[in-house]
Structures are given as structure tokens and as C-alpha cells.
Design a protein around this motif. Structure first.
Motif, PDB file in Angstrom:
ATOM      1  N   ALA A   1     -19.855   7.731  -9.248  1.00  0.00           N
ATOM      2  CA  ALA A   1     -20.072   9.069  -8.692  1.00  0.00           C
ATOM      3  C   ALA A   1     -18.823   9.694  -8.090  1.00  0.00           C
ATOM      4  O   ALA A   1     -18.700  10.919  -8.063  1.00  0.00           O
ATOM      5  N   ARG A   2     -17.875   8.859  -7.631  1.00  0.00           N
ATOM      6  CA  ARG A   2     -16.743   9.417  -6.895  1.00  0.00           C
ATOM      7  C   ARG A   2     -15.417   9.396  -7.645  1.00  0.00           C
ATOM      8  O   ARG A   2     -14.516  10.166  -7.307  1.00  0.00           O
ATOM      9  N   THR A   3     -15.265   8.535  -8.637  1.00  0.00           N
ATOM     10  CA  THR A   3     -14.054   8.617  -9.460  1.00  0.00           C
ATOM     11  C   THR A   3     -14.287   9.659 -10.550  1.00  0.00           C
ATOM     12  O   THR A   3     -15.394   9.784 -11.068  1.00  0.00           O
ATOM     13  N   ASN A   4     -13.236  10.382 -10.897  1.00  0.00           N
ATOM     14  CA  ASN A   4     -13.383  11.554 -11.765  1.00  0.00           C
ATOM     15  C   ASN A   4     -13.119  11.264 -13.237  1.00  0.00           C
ATOM     16  O   ASN A   4     -12.585  12.104 -13.969  1.00  0.00           O
TER      17      ASN A   4
ATOM     18  N   TYR B   1      -8.662   2.752  -4.001  1.00  0.00           N
ATOM     19  CA  TYR B   1      -8.559   2.848  -5.457  1.00  0.00           C
ATOM     20  C   TYR B   1      -9.209   4.117  -5.992  1.00  0.00           C
ATOM     21  O   TYR B   1      -8.743   4.695  -6.985  1.00  0.00           O
ATOM     22  N   THR B   2     -10.273   4.557  -5.364  1.00  0.00           N
ATOM     23  CA  THR B   2     -10.879   5.826  -5.770  1.00  0.00           C
ATOM     24  C   THR B   2      -9.878   6.971  -5.601  1.00  0.00           C
ATOM     25  O   THR B   2      -9.704   7.802  -6.499  1.00  0.00           O
ATOM     26  N   LYS B   3      -9.218   7.008  -4.460  1.00  0.00           N
ATOM     27  CA  LYS B   3      -8.222   8.054  -4.214  1.00  0.00           C
ATOM     28  C   LYS B   3      -7.048   7.934  -5.186  1.00  0.00           C
ATOM     29  O   LYS B   3      -6.558   8.939  -5.724  1.00  0.00           O
ATOM     30  N   LEU B   4      -6.587   6.708  -5.431  1.00  0.00           N
ATOM     31  CA  LEU B   4      -5.471   6.494  -6.346  1.00  0.00           C
ATOM     32  C   LEU B   4      -5.805   7.006  -7.743  1.00  0.00           C
ATOM     33  O   LEU B   4      -4.995   7.703  -8.375  1.00  0.00           O
TER      34      LEU B   4
ATOM     35  N   ASP C   1       0.812  -1.212   0.000  1.00  0.00           N
ATOM     36  CA  ASP C   1       0.000   0.000   0.000  1.00  0.00           C
ATOM     37  C   ASP C   1       0.846   1.264   0.000  1.00  0.00           C
ATOM     38  O   ASP C   1       0.357   2.344  -0.364  1.00  0.00           O
ATOM     39  N   ALA C   2       2.110   1.152   0.361  1.00  0.00           N
ATOM     40  CA  ALA C   2       2.985   2.323   0.406  1.00  0.00           C
ATOM     41  C   ALA C   2       3.340   2.840  -0.984  1.00  0.00           C
ATOM     42  O   ALA C   2       3.901   3.935  -1.114  1.00  0.00           O
ATOM     43  N   ILE C   3       3.004   2.079  -2.032  1.00  0.00           N
ATOM     44  CA  ILE C   3       3.319   2.537  -3.394  1.00  0.00           C
ATOM     45  C   ILE C   3       2.309   3.554  -3.907  1.00  0.00           C
ATOM     46  O   ILE C   3       2.546   4.195  -4.934  1.00  0.00           O
ATOM     47  N   PHE C   4       1.172   3.717  -3.239  1.00  0.00           N
ATOM     48  CA  PHE C   4       0.070   4.513  -3.796  1.00  0.00           C
ATOM     49  C   PHE C   4       0.499   5.924  -4.208  1.00  0.00           C
ATOM     50  O   PHE C   4       0.161   6.397  -5.295  1.00  0.00           O
ATOM     51  N   SER C   5       1.210   6.631  -3.340  1.00  0.00           N
ATOM     52  CA  SER C   5       1.566   8.020  -3.629  1.00  0.00           C
ATOM     53  C   SER C   5       2.454   8.133  -4.860  1.00  0.00           C
ATOM     54  O   SER C   5       2.198   8.938  -5.766  1.00  0.00           O
TER      55      SER C   5
END
Length: 368
Positions: free
Chosen positions: A263-266, A218-221, A160-164
Motif C-alpha cells: 500500500a505504501r511503496t509506489n 526502505y519504503t522512503k528509499l 544509513d547516511a547513504i540513503f539520500s
């Protein structure tokens, strides 16, 4: 109601059956009979042909058919900095068949520089009269497909640390493709379909993934990956249930992820697979926000050569329009015809007939 910007009323996910020359060329390259440079010459000869065919059937966008790729995703990841494709003792398990045994390994800080697919896109742009479309795998898939121990702990203490860094890498990719002239970019994504599958979620949990937070993660990513997208660039996603030699992986309707995903992914648009009962009903489309987002309804199958009937497609589009406005819908095959170089089990003639059908139905439903 015709659309002059993507996704188009009749659209396509991206990949096409490899031509005989491509298949033979890749086989010779793999056996050491020709060089990589020789294979590129074959690709450069064959790709304009598949582009022209897309134009002839009436599509408003064209890809290179993914003719230069072995897999729809591994080839792209292999071009990222410190990401490596390596041999596993198993492939990805489809219904009754496994893919080639490949895996993803992260050996250091993930980044994007000098990616070969930028040149692949430029070649399409230089050889088409319609809008060039580029398809790349979503960042979520890289994370989801990591095997235990596949991340260098000196670079990242956990998966999970790879996300950023992964999001930052994709922001660079979006800018690089935009600077190359790309205005239509698609993120291909199996992860959302897996989130709808109890079977796949069980497997993910066994691999040590925190499945309870995956949808939010995943939404945030995704949103972090595309947050700098220029206003005149369209980025869509294709939610895939698995597509290898006409087989599949995941089952389950979109209900578990529909509100979050739509609705939440752009994203500007969503290619959703609706070619079998495994996808469930159209009810989850009620979460599509009213406005500019488009759902491309994949009710034409790429998994067999049997041609659908126009009236059946129109009926299904009408069913979908009960939950999302018809003006926010479009039509395509549910997936590409060759997510890997092996391709699905149908002929090239059957493939092009399905694309013509999509174009004809779109004209009749949304007007010329």
C-alpha cells in the motif's frame, strides 16, 4: 482481461539457465584463455537465441536472461560510481551452501554514470519483437548487504547516511534506462523477504542495523528512487526469498510487511513468491489497494524441473483472488531460473515447459 501493458498475465522474473556456450565462454575468460571482448561476442550470439525462445513460448516481454552477469545484483552495483565488489572470507549463506565470497564496499559518494547495463538493455531492445524488460537490484539490497565497516566514513558517517545519495543515484538510473527506451523496469529485492524472517532480522541486528525502522526507511528509499518515473514507464519489484542452486534463505509469510509494501511503496506491480509453504498464505494480499497495481503470483517453482498441474495452479489463483481481485493478479514462476551464473537444478527443457505452462494457464484464466 488480457493485459497489453506490463506486468503481463503470464510474466517472468528475468534470469534463465545459461547456455552451454555462455558457461564455457565464461569459464575460458576466467582462466585467461579468451578475452572479455571474445566473451562479449559469445554473449552477443547467445542472447538473441534466449530472446527468441521467450517469444516462441508466448511471453509478451523478454530479457537477456542475465547472460552477461555473474550475480543478479553484484554486477549492477559494481557499475555504480564509488561502489566496489570485493572478496570476503565468506559468501551468502543459503540452506547448506554458500555463494561465492563477494561483498559490497562504498568508497565515496554513490552515483550513476556511464553504466554498462544501459548497453545491455539496448541490445535486448534491438533484438526482440516483444517488450524488452530490464531487471536491476533494488537500492534496498545494497544497503542491507553492507558489511560492518564497508562504507568510507569520509563519504558517509554511517550506513544509513547513504540513503539520500542512493535514491538520487536510482533516479538517474530510472531516467537513463527510460531514455534508452526502457518502459518495463524491475527492481529485484531480497530485503522485504528478510524483513519477514526472524532469523534474518536477528542477523541484521547483529550487524548493527536498526531493524525497528528498516521497513519505513526502505519504503522512503524506494519511493524517493522512483518518484520521477515517467507515466508510461512500469516499475515493478520482485520480492525474493533467496535463489541459489535451487536453495533458499528466508522463511516467513508476508504479513509483517504486507501493508507497508503493497500500500505504501509506489510500485506498479509486485512479483511475490508463493511456491512453498515458507511463503505463508494469500491473506496478506488483502492490503493490495484496489486500482491499477498488480500482484504477479509466483506459484510455479523455478527450483525444480517437476511440472505443476494446470488445475493446481488455477486453484491457487482462485485462492489468491479471495483476497485481491483476479483482475489485479497475474502469474509467473516464483523467481528466475539462474539468479547466479551457476543456475538452478533443472534442465533447459524443463525451464521452458514451465514458461509455456504459465502462458497457457494465463490464457485459460484471463482469456486470449
Amino acid at each position: 482481461m488480457k493485459r497489453t501493458k506490463p506486468p503481463f498475465r503470464a510474466d517472468h522474473v528475468g534470469s534463465y539457465l545459461r547456455s552451454t556456450a555462455i558457461t564455457e565462454g565464461r569459464g575460458k575468460r576466467d582462466k585467461g584463455q579468451i578475452s572479455a571482448a571474445d566473451l562479449k561476442k559469445v554473449e552477443d550470439q547467445e542472447i538473441p537465441k534466449v530472446i527468441k525462445k521467450q517469444e516462441e513460448v508466448g511471453l509478451q516481454c523478454a530479457t537477456d536472461g542475465e547472460y552477461r552477469r555473474m550475480f543478479w545484483h553484484y554486477d549492477f552495483y559494481d557499475g555504480l560510481d564509488n561502489v566496489e565488489i570485493y572478496e570476503l572470507d565468506h559468501g551468502i549463506q543459503f540452506q547448506g551452501v554458500q555463494t561465492k565470497p563477494k561483498g559490497i564496499r562504498v568508497n565515496g559518494k554513490i552515483d550513476f554514470s556511464n553504466h554498462p547495463m544501459l548497453e545491455h538493455f539496448k541490445f535486448v531492445k534491438a533484438n526482440t519483437k516483444v517488450m524488452p524488460k530490464m531487471c536491476i537490484p533494488a537500492p534496498t539490497v545494497l544497503h542491507f548487504r553492507l558489511e560492518p565497516g564497508a562504507v568510507d566514513k569520509k563519504a558517509y558517517p554511517s550506513h544509513d547516511a547513504i540513503f539520500s545519495d542512493l535514491a538520487a543515484t536510482y533516479r538517474k538510473a530510472v531516467k537513463a534506462f527510460y531514455d534508452a527506451g526502457c518502459r518495463y523496469l524491475q527492481f529485484d529485492d531480497t530485503a522485504w523477504a528478510y524483513l519477514c524472517s526472524d532469523v534474518e532480522m536477528k542477523k541484521a541486528k547483529e550487524r548493527g542495523m536498526n531493524v525497528a525502522t528498516l521497513a519505513d526507511d526502505y519504503t522512503k528509499l524506494i519511493n524517493d528512487s522512483i518518484r520521477d518515473k515517467p507515466a508510461d514507464m512500469t516499475i515493478t519489484t520482485h520480492v525474493c526469498r533467496g535463489n541459489f542452486r535451487s536453495t533458499w534463505i528466508s522463511s516467513g509469510g508476508y504479513e509483517p510487511v504486507a501493508e507497508t509494501m503493497l500500500a505504501r511503496t509506489n510500485y506498479d506491480g509486485y512479483f511475490l513468491e508463493y511456491d512453498s509453504e515458507r511463503a505463508g498464505g494469500f491473506e496478506p494480499l488483502r492490503y493490495l489497494p484496489k486500482g491499477n497495481k498488480i500482484v504477479v503470483v509466483g506459484v510455479i517453482t523455478s527450483k525444480s524441473g517437476e511440472l505443476e498441474k494446470k488445475d493446481d495452479i488455477k486453484r491457487r489463483l482462485l485462492e489468491a483472488s479471495k483476497f485481491a481481485p483476479l483482475d489485479q493478479l497475474a502469474l509467473s514462476p516464483q523467481c528466475g531460473f539462474a539468479s547466479t551464473e551457476e543456475g538452478n537444478i533443472l534442465t533447459e527443457e524443463e525451464q521452458w515447459a514451465k514458461l509455456r505452462l504459465a502462458v497457457d494457464v494465463a490464457k485459460e484464466v484471463w482469456g486470449k
